[in-house]
Design a protein around this motif. Structure first.
Motif, PDB file in Angstrom:
ATOM      1  N   UNK A 129       0.841  -1.191   0.000  1.00  0.00           N
ATOM      2  CA  UNK A 129       0.000   0.000   0.000  1.00  0.00           C
ATOM      3  C   UNK A 129       0.880   1.246   0.000  1.00  0.00           C
ATOM      4  N   UNK A 130       0.514   2.245  -0.835  1.00  0.00           N
ATOM      5  CA  UNK A 130       1.276   3.486  -0.863  1.00  0.00           C
ATOM      6  C   UNK A 130       0.534   4.567  -0.079  1.00  0.00           C
ATOM      7  N   UNK A 131       1.080   5.757  -0.081  1.00  0.00           N
ATOM      8  CA  UNK A 131       0.503   6.855   0.712  1.00  0.00           C
ATOM      9  C   UNK A 131      -0.911   7.194   0.253  1.00  0.00           C
ATOM     10  N   UNK A 132      -1.158   7.146  -1.061  1.00  0.00           N
ATOM     11  CA  UNK A 132      -2.502   7.465  -1.555  1.00  0.00           C
ATOM     12  C   UNK A 132      -3.511   6.405  -1.132  1.00  0.00           C
ATOM     13  N   UNK A 133      -3.057   5.158  -1.028  1.00  0.00           N
ATOM     14  CA  UNK A 133      -3.943   4.101  -0.533  1.00  0.00           C
ATOM     15  C   UNK A 133      -4.352   4.373   0.908  1.00  0.00           C
ATOM     16  N   UNK A 134      -3.404   4.904   1.687  1.00  0.00           N
ATOM     17  CA  UNK A 134      -3.718   5.188   3.095  1.00  0.00           C
ATOM     18  C   UNK A 134      -4.671   6.378   3.217  1.00  0.00           C
ATOM     19  N   UNK A 135      -4.580   7.327   2.290  1.00  0.00           N
ATOM     20  CA  UNK A 135      -5.561   8.426   2.263  1.00  0.00           C
ATOM     21  C   UNK A 135      -6.942   7.854   1.957  1.00  0.00           C
ATOM     22  N   UNK A 136      -6.984   6.926   1.007  1.00  0.00           N
ATOM     23  CA  UNK A 136      -8.237   6.264   0.657  1.00  0.00           C
ATOM     24  C   UNK A 136      -8.774   5.489   1.861  1.00  0.00           C
ATOM     25  N   UNK A 141     -16.406  -1.797  -7.252  1.00  0.00           N
ATOM     26  CA  UNK A 141     -15.045  -1.241  -7.310  1.00  0.00           C
ATOM     27  C   UNK A 141     -14.100  -2.136  -8.095  1.00  0.00           C
ATOM     28  N   UNK A 142     -14.328  -3.456  -8.044  1.00  0.00           N
ATOM     29  CA  UNK A 142     -13.404  -4.380  -8.687  1.00  0.00           C
ATOM     30  C   UNK A 142     -13.808  -4.819 -10.074  1.00  0.00           C
ATOM     31  N   UNK A 143     -14.907  -4.273 -10.607  1.00  0.00           N
ATOM     32  CA  UNK A 143     -15.301  -4.672 -11.955  1.00  0.00           C
ATOM     33  C   UNK A 143     -14.264  -4.222 -12.972  1.00  0.00           C
ATOM     34  N   UNK A 144     -13.986  -5.063 -13.952  1.00  0.00           N
ATOM     35  CA  UNK A 144     -12.974  -4.679 -14.953  1.00  0.00           C
ATOM     36  C   UNK A 144     -13.434  -3.589 -15.907  1.00  0.00           C
ATOM     37  N   UNK A 145     -14.690  -3.165 -15.813  1.00  0.00           N
ATOM     38  CA  UNK A 145     -15.188  -2.045 -16.606  1.00  0.00           C
ATOM     39  C   UNK A 145     -15.980  -1.117 -15.698  1.00  0.00           C
ATOM     40  N   UNK A 146     -16.001   0.182 -16.036  1.00  0.00           N
ATOM     41  CA  UNK A 146     -16.855   1.119 -15.321  1.00  0.00           C
ATOM     42  C   UNK A 146     -17.926   1.632 -16.284  1.00  0.00           C
ATOM     43  N   UNK A 147     -18.653   2.620 -15.855  1.00  0.00           N
ATOM     44  CA  UNK A 147     -19.683   3.172 -16.723  1.00  0.00           C
ATOM     45  C   UNK A 147     -21.061   2.609 -16.473  1.00  0.00           C
ATOM     46  N   UNK A 148     -21.198   1.782 -15.434  1.00  0.00           N
ATOM     47  CA  UNK A 148     -22.505   1.204 -15.111  1.00  0.00           C
ATOM     48  C   UNK A 148     -23.030   1.742 -13.779  1.00  0.00           C
ATOM     49  N   UNK A 149     -22.527   2.885 -13.373  1.00  0.00           N
ATOM     50  CA  UNK A 149     -22.905   3.447 -12.087  1.00  0.00           C
ATOM     51  C   UNK A 149     -21.918   3.105 -10.995  1.00  0.00           C
ATOM     52  N   UNK A 150     -20.914   2.303 -11.345  1.00  0.00           N
ATOM     53  CA  UNK A 150     -19.862   1.967 -10.390  1.00  0.00           C
ATOM     54  C   UNK A 150     -18.661   2.868 -10.611  1.00  0.00           C
ATOM     55  N   UNK A 151     -17.678   2.745  -9.764  1.00  0.00           N
ATOM     56  CA  UNK A 151     -16.406   3.441 -10.001  1.00  0.00           C
ATOM     57  C   UNK A 151     -15.282   2.431  -9.831  1.00  0.00           C
ATOM     58  N   UNK A 152     -14.296   2.512 -10.670  1.00  0.00           N
ATOM     59  CA  UNK A 152     -13.155   1.594 -10.612  1.00  0.00           C
ATOM     60  C   UNK A 152     -12.047   2.193  -9.768  1.00  0.00           C
ATOM     61  N   UNK A 153     -11.433   1.339  -8.961  1.00  0.00           N
ATOM     62  CA  UNK A 153     -10.259   1.755  -8.206  1.00  0.00           C
ATOM     63  C   UNK A 153      -9.194   0.678  -8.385  1.00  0.00           C
ATOM     64  N   UNK A 154      -7.979   0.977  -7.957  1.00  0.00           N
ATOM     65  CA  UNK A 154      -6.872   0.039  -8.095  1.00  0.00           C
ATOM     66  C   UNK A 154      -7.108  -1.196  -7.230  1.00  0.00           C
ATOM     67  N   UNK A 155      -6.338  -2.243  -7.511  1.00  0.00           N
ATOM     68  CA  UNK A 155      -6.454  -3.478  -6.748  1.00  0.00           C
ATOM     69  C   UNK A 155      -6.154  -3.235  -5.271  1.00  0.00           C
ATOM     70  N   UNK A 156      -5.139  -2.416  -4.994  1.00  0.00           N
ATOM     71  CA  UNK A 156      -4.790  -2.161  -3.593  1.00  0.00           C
ATOM     72  C   UNK A 156      -5.939  -1.462  -2.866  1.00  0.00           C
ATOM     73  N   UNK A 157      -6.658  -0.575  -3.554  1.00  0.00           N
ATOM     74  CA  UNK A 157      -7.770   0.122  -2.904  1.00  0.00           C
ATOM     75  C   UNK A 157      -8.988  -0.792  -2.753  1.00  0.00           C
TER      76      UNK A 157
END
Length: 383
Positions: free
Chosen positions: A5-12, A45-61
């Motif tokens: 996990x990086x610093x941005x992950x900890x902010x998340x 969050x883990x869907x390989x595509x967005x645009x369906x009302x979800x939001x994509x984030x990295x695997x670590x998040x």
């Protein structure tokens, strides 16, 4: 894969903790909670595509979200099957129309799903399904029985593996259908009362239930390929969240052992330390294999590890409790329901851990044949 996990992950992580803390106030129904999660964009969050009302984030998040959700004590998810099993399957195998129809309601927390795989004669041997679906114009008529169907009593839809080619055997002639559950007289759901007294699982009977032909995923006769693709999504980020729950259970057992003196016994103390060490090992193994699609045996290894570990924790909890673990509350009476304490529930429910989700025997066979390349087990004429 190096995972960290990086610093941005900890902010998340701070954002996630803050949102959960603000929302987990008062009582709310399971559906209301799913809609609240969907409204805030936490589903998909883990869907390989967005645009369906979800939001994509990295695997670590995704891992951060799953772990913090488990730590928060938030309600068990009713939408897990739709979000983590059906949605990735539709993204991989569904038509654009199917994605547009089904993914947005899942992302909003508005439609709940259950899985129609196991049958009385086809549990671990999934290829033995007998539920049939006959083409009737622009629809299919589904007839048969499914069992151990998690949350079927709450679900709006069920994805069903059914035999659409009469006379076909084993993996051939199967089709993956999306079936609406609101069909009185055609679908009956019977809850199964478990040793714990709860009824998360159900029997589901289909008597000419209707599924639209447009809701066949992957094409008629390709059900086995789609079904196996779905099972590939069954483990992953959720395994790490599960381990947070395991750690909390282990912590309670340790505190009880210290409080009642059971930890003074060197045998009990050794078992407690072993459980802690094995849990750490499971976490490191999960982090090592997370995102490594080439590791075909990783899901089976993970299932073997956590299933037996959790059973052993239930046994250890009873050992720590001693004789008190075998009796009910002091105010119990024959006219009142029997109330299990947390340790009794842990022990009884965990007896099934090495069976559901793919039995230990099946997982060992997968590892032997697909990873180690050992000769396949002899099978009968239908295999």
């Amino acid at each position: 894969m190096e995972f960290g996990f990086d610093a941005e992950d900890e902010v998340f992580r701070t954002e996630v903790r803050g949102w959960l803390s603000a929302q987990l106030t008062g009582d709310m129904g399971r559906r209301d909670w799913e809609r609240r999660l969907g409204g805030a964009g936490w589903i998909g969050l883990g869907w390989p595509e967005d645009g369906y009302g979800n939001r994509r984030v990295s695997l670590t998040r995704q891992v951060v979200w799953a772990e913090e959700y488990a730590r928060s004590g938030a309600p068990a998810r009713s939408g897990h099957i739709g979000e983590n099993l059906l949605a990735p399957t539709l993204i991989a195998h569904g038509t654009p129309e199917q994605k547009d129809r089904f993914l947005p309601p899942v992302a909003r927390g508005e439609e709940l799903w259950c899985q129609g795989y196991s049958e009385p004669g086809a549990g671990s041997d999934l290829a033995g399904v007998r539920t049939a679906a006959a083409r009737d114009g622009d629809a299919y008529r589904v007839t048969g029985q499914k069992i151990w169907t998690s949350l079927a009593h709450e679900a709006d839809w069920c994805f069903v593996l059914a035999r659409t080619e009469p006379g076909s055997r084993r993996h051939h002639g199967l089709t993956f259908l999306l079936v609406p559950m609101d069909q009185p007289g055609r679908i009956e759901v019977r809850p199964i009362r478990q040793l714990t007294g709860t009824s998360e699982f159900n029997e589901v009977f289909f008597d000419g239930a209707v599924a639209r032909a447009a809701h066949v995923v992957g094409g008629e006769g390709n059900g086995w390929r789609v079904a196996m693709g779905l099972l590939g999504f069954e483990r992953g980020v959720s395994t790490l969240a599960q381990q947070i729950g395991f750690a909390a259970e282990l912590g309670r057992v340790v505190r009880t052992a210290v409080a009642n003196g059971a930890a003074d016994d060197p045998v009990v103390r050794d078992r407690l330390v072993r459980q802690w060490a094995l849990l750490r090992t499971m976490r490191w193994n999960a982090l090592r294999t997370l995102g490594n699609a080439a590791d075909a045996g990783a899901p089976s290894v993970a299932k073997l590890l956590w299933g037996r570990w959790h059973q052993q924790l239930g046994e250890l909890a009873m050992q720590v409790r001693g004789a008190a673990g075998a009796v009910g509350p002091a105010d119990w009476s024959p006219s009142a329901p029997y109330e299990l304490d947390a340790y009794q529930q842990l022990f009884l429910f965990s007896r099934a851990d090495t069976i559901y989700g793919g039995s230990d025997e099946i997982q060992r066979t997968i590892i032997a044949e697909r990873v180690l390349g050992l000769p396949k087990e002899p099978r009968g004429p239908e295999g």
